[in-house]
Design an enzyme around this catalytic site. Structure first.
Site, short mmCIF file in Angstrom:
data_model
loop_
_atom_site.label_atom_id
_atom_site.label_comp_id
_atom_site.label_asym_id
_atom_site.label_seq_id
_atom_site.Cartn_x
_atom_site.Cartn_y
_atom_site.Cartn_z
CG ASP A 189 9.00 -6.38 5.51
OD1 ASP A 189 8.54 -5.65 4.81
OD2 ASP A 189 9.76 -5.96 6.88
CG ASP A 231 6.39 -2.86 3.04
OD1 ASP A 231 6.86 -3.84 3.20
OD2 ASP A 231 5.93 -1.82 4.15
#
Length: 412
Positions: free
Chosen positions: A73, A272
């Site tokens: 992440d 992201d």
């Protein structure tokens, strides 16, 4: 941000497998030492956008080192493991819950605790409590701990480095143990000082550079350090500040469909890897859907599919995006002169198990997003580079479905 990853209704995960360790003994990292340009760690990835919904990496943590699957992440800063401290609300995970010892607990006065919560008052001085809230209302509650990560570097050495991460003993993603998780926790690679990437730089292990390459065929690779960053053909843009948080952003982009401007306001964009799909704010999303619908063949009919909100069926069942991609056009995001990201149909479509083709760009307003997220689907078959040393983001298209040893030959 990893919003969809930990939601009980739409849990998606990606697996990253750590490269085999060299048989030589691991050396400890030296805090403050300047990292060598050749100090790069490369990890193989497992997973896919659909139907798995994530890519993850195996990190070897503790002493003796034990493997844990971590969801990659780049949209958050604090890494964490589901943790038996004891566990109050945890999921079933691939490996036994991490079990900390008291000597590994980070005190409240530690600098990384302070940077995580600058205005935090120490209820218990001996420990640093944390709570993270994600955009899908999932949370992780726990304490900070420090333990050894064992990493293999490309120079054939193995390093053991003490890093701070979260010991999450209360995950609000369903009833205790009811949700089967595909990963043991989260590998947060954001820009903050508590990010593992920032800690590796501070301890002299690697430079503050990371990259990933997600394959449309599944798998891929992740790297820390800069010695495999291509020397040419990379599109570079300066990192920009965002209005919505400390995310990796190439700034505001102008959206084109089939090389024609869609006449929407410039879009604030963030990269992201914690988001499986790409999210556009209301105006660009509606403009994109309208342009797609206007250009589609009459042989494609809209159909309801539980996989995603907008799908089409053809005259026959589709087995791959390659069968239908010619019916769709490329999108483009322009971030300035010669700084364009092409988004071909392969980077915004999936074919579901029902044989339909679906749009992997979603309406961000449903998730209350005010900015636009470039997620895994759009980053496939590109090396995406986050260079915090030079304050720039880069991308270069190429095959991601090969061994790490052939990286340099595929991205000259």
């Amino acid at each position: 941000m990893a919003a969809a990853r930990w939601s009980p209704a739409a849990f998606l995960a990606l697996l990253l497998l750590l490269l085999p360790f060299a048989p030589s003994p691991a050396r400890a990292a030296t805090p403050g030492k300047s990292p060598s340009s050749s100090s790069t760690a490369v990890f193989q990835l497992q997973g896919a956008v659909y139907p798995i919904g994530h890519y993850h990496v195996t990190m070897n943590i503790g002493g003796p080192a034990k493997p844990y699957f971590l969801d990659v992440d780049t949209g958050s800063d604090l890494s964490w493991l589901q943790c038996d401290a004891p566990c109050q609300s945890c999921n079933k995970v691939p490996h036994p819950w991490y079990k900390p010892t008291k000597n590994k607990i980070v005190p409240c006065a530690a600098s990384l605790c302070t940077s995580l919560s600058p205005n935090k008052k120490c209820a218990v001085p001996q420990q640093c409590d944390y709570q993270i809230k994600y955009t899908d209302k999932a949370t992780s509650l726990g304490v900070l701990i420090a333990d050894n990560f064992t990493l293999s570097l490309r120079n054939s050495s193995t390093v053991r480095v003490n890093l701070t991460f979260g010991c999450g003993y209360d995950q609000q993603v369903g009833k205790n143990g009811a949700v089967q998780a595909a990963t043991d926790g989260l590998l947060a690679l954001g820009k903050g000082s508590v990010s593992l990437l920032s800690q590796l730089k501070q301890q002299g292990v690697t430079k503050n550079v990371l990259g990933h390459c997600f394959s449309t065929n599944g798998g891929g690779f992740l790297f820390f350090g800069d010695d495999i960053v291509p020397t040419s053909r990379v599109t570079w843009v300066p990192m920009a500040r965002t209005t919505s948080g400390n995310y990796y952003s190439p700034g505001s982009g102008t959206l084109y469909f089939d090389r024609r401007p869609l006449r929407v306001k410039p879009m604030e964009v963030v990269f992201d890897s914690g988001s499986t799909y790409t999210y556009f704010a209301a105006q660009p999303y509606q403009a994109t859907v309208s342009a797609l619908r206007a250009g589609l063949s009459k042989s494609l009919k809209e159909v309801s599919d539980v996989s995603l909100p907008l799908c089409w069926k053809g005259q026959k069942v589709f087995k791959s995006v390659s069968e239908v991609k010619n019916d769709f056009k490329s999108l483009f995001l322009s971030f300035g002169k010669n700084s364009v990201m092409e988004i071909p149909p392969e980077n915004y479509l999936i074919v579901t198990k029902y044989g339909n083709v679906c749009l992997g760009i979603l309406d961000g307003t449903a998730a209350k997003q005010t900015f636009n997220i470039i997620g895994d689907i759009t980053m496939q078959d590109q090396m995406i580079i986050y260079d915090n040393e030079k304050g720039q983001l880069g991308w270069i298209r190429g095959s991601c479905s090969r061994s790490s040893k052939s990286i340099m030959s595929n991205f000259p």
